[in-house]
Design an enzyme around this catalytic site. Structure first.
Site, PDB file in Angstrom:
ATOM      1  N   ASP A   1       0.561  -0.888   0.115  1.00 57.31           N
ATOM      2  CA  ASP A   1       0.043   0.051   0.277  1.00 57.31           C
ATOM      3  C   ASP A   1       0.565   0.849   0.239  1.00 57.31           C
ATOM      4  O   ASP A   1       2.187   0.783   0.538  1.00 57.31           O
ATOM      5  CB  ASP A   1      -1.150   0.322   1.167  1.00 57.31           C
ATOM      6  CG  ASP A   1       0.057   0.142   2.930  1.00 57.31           C
ATOM      7  OD1 ASP A   1       1.149  -0.641   2.819  1.00 57.31           O
ATOM      8  OD2 ASP A   1      -0.569   0.092   3.397  1.00 57.31           O
TER       9      ASP A   1
ATOM     10  N   CYS B   1       1.716  -9.275  38.179  1.00 59.79           N
ATOM     11  CA  CYS B   1       2.926 -10.041  36.740  1.00 59.79           C
ATOM     12  C   CYS B   1       3.662 -10.998  37.433  1.00 59.79           C
ATOM     13  O   CYS B   1       4.464 -11.469  37.561  1.00 59.79           O
ATOM     14  CB  CYS B   1       3.383  -8.674  35.693  1.00 59.79           C
ATOM     15  SG  CYS B   1       4.063  -9.613  34.426  1.00 59.79           S
TER      16      CYS B   1
ATOM     17  N   CYS C   1       5.414 -12.806  34.485  1.00 56.40           N
ATOM     18  CA  CYS C   1       5.954 -12.864  34.017  1.00 56.40           C
ATOM     19  C   CYS C   1       8.132 -13.464  34.274  1.00 56.40           C
ATOM     20  O   CYS C   1       7.801 -12.349  35.532  1.00 56.40           O
ATOM     21  CB  CYS C   1       6.731 -11.433  32.726  1.00 56.40           C
ATOM     22  SG  CYS C   1       7.939 -10.476  33.865  1.00 56.40           S
TER      23      CYS C   1
ATOM     24  N   CYS D   1       8.732 -10.521  36.489  1.00 55.19           N
ATOM     25  CA  CYS D   1       8.823  -9.696  37.496  1.00 55.19           C
ATOM     26  C   CYS D   1       8.088 -10.899  38.904  1.00 55.19           C
ATOM     27  O   CYS D   1       8.539 -10.549  40.251  1.00 55.19           O
ATOM     28  CB  CYS D   1       7.602 -10.091  37.563  1.00 55.19           C
ATOM     29  SG  CYS D   1       7.081  -8.211  36.609  1.00 55.19           S
TER      30      CYS D   1
END
Lengths: 426, 426
Positions: free
Chosen positions: B147, B356, B358, B361
């Protein structure tokens, strides 16, 4: 020995030793290699990467951690293990080497090393007592005594003077270490240690001599004048200096053994001298160290250096080579060194090393690693580091197995043949 | 639709949709967020990190991979999935956006985008057919039509002209895509595909029109003039342009739907316009797209943008924000944004986000992450990226669950409240 440190010699193959080193944070199979976590991280890796590739122990640099984030900060965070999320053994150096190599306007005086920070030019004094206190705050499992790293070449008299000073510093380090140990309750484990800290604080604060921490990095009068001990099971190693002169090495061994540490390291090597000089100093020095204690060759080396030193009685190594080379695209393989940016790997679908079971070799091609290196993707540095660290750890595992089977000589020959050649891709 | 691509709408909550998008490399739960793997790697992460935090699909940038290492190289390595060691879905953009934003001396002509490489100044022409061929070689599961990304602000006439050109390019992209599809045996799976390649080669080589690959990046006459198709199950999405004018967006929808793709994306947003303009364009455009196909909002956005766009009918997103911000020390948490270098975190023993799960963390404190950021350790960038990507994926999971329970409005309110505020640490 410190209550939580011990070493068990399992078997030998000539001068080579297969052992087991127990620390406050677990057991290390020796001979062992320690990846270097300079500023509280092995560059490009996380603890799970290290554990995944089999690392049992890492090294932290006292100089860097002292300046940033500060040993006091780390102590308040519960010590280095907790701070960096690594619950296996850690050895910290004394900070002396970096104070010499990175510090500006450094001056050696009897009290310690005066230097200016490479970060902001601030003035610092690293004393034997200070280096001991800083490492007590960091709470490594193995602390190193402060030694003088004399620039080579140096005259016999200069080396002798430096060696004598290192021995006097060793004495001061050990005295400080034992002072700190003496106030740790005999039954203190890591679990119960927090409760004991208040008591240590009181005892130390009451002792004028002990509170005179000459190594206070900031010289701030409002800082605590006694170290928070974050690992009551810490051991302390002495360091043998003496340059390349056998008689001075022997002198250093005598002086350092007279002080008495949990174990001993050989320092002042791998600083630019030819490999055969290094090997001969190790061959001369290692047998003079107690057989019942691990022997640590500091800052060494290439894969070939590892096996050559093991064959001369060394049990423990550290070196930035696998991690630094990885970031520079220099990979170690069972066929020799490989420079990943080389155009010949642009469409090479093979793993770095078909004999390697690391995460990188199990999942990625040389072509991909070359691409990542060429475009400068961080992921490339990560994957290269995973591989190089694994290669070093696997080399140590291969060495350990060979000692058990009495075949270290053949591993030695194989590594000579592989790593005495030019790069495998040149 | 392509044989291996499908979309199933599971349920809705207002305009928001909970769906399941099936691709040649597996299923993606929607609404979904794609981390951006610009040059064949999500910066700072490995595939196991991504899988560990729950990533189901990632995006690759055609422009970058085309220039380095080259789509031909990747095709010879078996396609992008195999090259980068990621066997879950991949979407590739068309290369147009980067040709506009990174290429030098770019000129839009009816045939395509002329530009000079940002790397070495070499001249290139990216045509609709070329963009389709390059993505066929890469073998992504979802390819995007080429595009024109018109710089804003632009006049109504300029946007209309650009929108019309994008529609003509969409037609050429689709024709090329269908040409390539037509020579793929109906029963070709990824497993049996290698054997079919020789046949494709013969058929394509016999077609003068097909072999005129105007997008050949090097213009080398000795390069293959037909694409090696590495993923026979590839789908192709069309892109709606039209700037911020509702009538031009509607025009673009009509033209692009008339071409007919497996699904549709909304492009030309998140390029500097105010958030409310973006939301209103999405609100105007999304309902005009087929309900039975996924809708992809390109290059968006903040956590708040995600929920606002989902509430307006969007299913798929990509953005560099979680990864780029992580490297800059900007963390997303359930309490808002957090700037990790802030001195207030120097001794903060808490994880980035207590909500969290993860890896970061679960194992590391703000104090440690701040230290790593301040000293510039690569490991800090890794751990921050792990967290931010997980935060985005968790936000999508929370959104998906809310749609099922008909409670997206409350998630929308919560994210507005959290992310319309200034930084949580300011």
């Amino acid at each position: 020995m410190s209550s939580q440190f011990s070493f068990r010699l399992l078997t030998t193959d000539g001068a080579a030793r297969r052992g087991e080193m127990t620390t406050a944070h677990g057991v290390v199979q020796t001979p062992a290699f320690m990846a270097v976590g300079t500023r509280g991280a092995v560059k490009g890796l996380t603890p799970r990467d290290l554990v995944g590739e089999g690392a049992e122990i890492i090294l932290g640099n006292t100089y860097h951690l002292w300046l940033r984030p500060g040993d006091e900060v780390i102590a308040r965070q519960g010590g280095l293990h907790r701070f960096i999320g690594w619950n296996r053994p850690i050895l910290t150096d004394s900070g002396g080497f970096q104070a010499f190599s990175l510090g500006a306007r450094r001056r050696i005086r009897e009290e310690g090393i005066h230097f200016r920070s490479h970060l902001d030019g601030s003035e610092h004094l690293l004393t034997p007592e200070g280096a001991t206190d800083i490492q007590a705050r960091l709470g490594s499992d193995i602390a190193m005594a402060l030694d003088e790293c004399l620039a080579q070449p140096a005259s016999f008299d200069a080396v002798r003077e430096s060696t004598e000073r290192t021995a006097r510093w060793a004495q001061r380090c050990r005295e400080r270490f034992l002072q700190l140990q003496s106030v740790i309750p005999a039954n203190a484990g890591i679990q119960g240690w927090t409760q004991a800290l208040a008591g240590v604080t009181r005892i130390l604060a009451a002792s004028q001599e002990v509170t005179d921490s000459r190594g206070n990095p900031n010289g701030d009068s409002d800082q605590p004048r006694f170290p928070t001990i974050t690992n009551p099971g810490q051991a302390q190693f002495g360091i043998i200096q003496g340059g390349t002169d056998p008689s001075l090495r022997t002198l250093s061994v005598e002086r350092t053994l007279a002080v008495g540490f949990e174990a001993y390291a050989i320092g002042g090597l791998s600083v630019g001298e030819p490999a055969d000089i290094m090997y001969s100093v190790v061959e001369h020095t290692a047998p003079q160290l107690p057989a019942g204690r691990p022997r640590y060759l500091m800052g060494v080396g290439t894969p070939l250096d590892l096996v050559e030193a093991v064959a001369r009685g060394i049990d423990l190594f550290d070196c930035v080579m696998p991690t630094r080379n990885a970031r520079n695209g220099q990979l170690f393989t069972s066929h020799g060194r490989l420079t990943i940016k080389n155009a010949r790997y642009a469409e090479d679908a093979r793993p770095l090393d078909a004999n390697c079971a690391c995460y990188t070799c199990s999942n990625f091609s040389r072509a991909y690693l070359r691409h990542l290196f060429v475009v400068g993707e961080m992921t490339g540095a990560i994957l290269n580091t995973v591989h190089n660290v694994r290669f070093y750890l696997d080399t140590m595992a291969r060495i350990r197995e060979a000692i058990v089977f009495g075949s270290l000589g053949s591993v030695q020959q194989a590594l000579r043949s592989t790593f005495s050649r030019p790069l495998c891709d040149s």
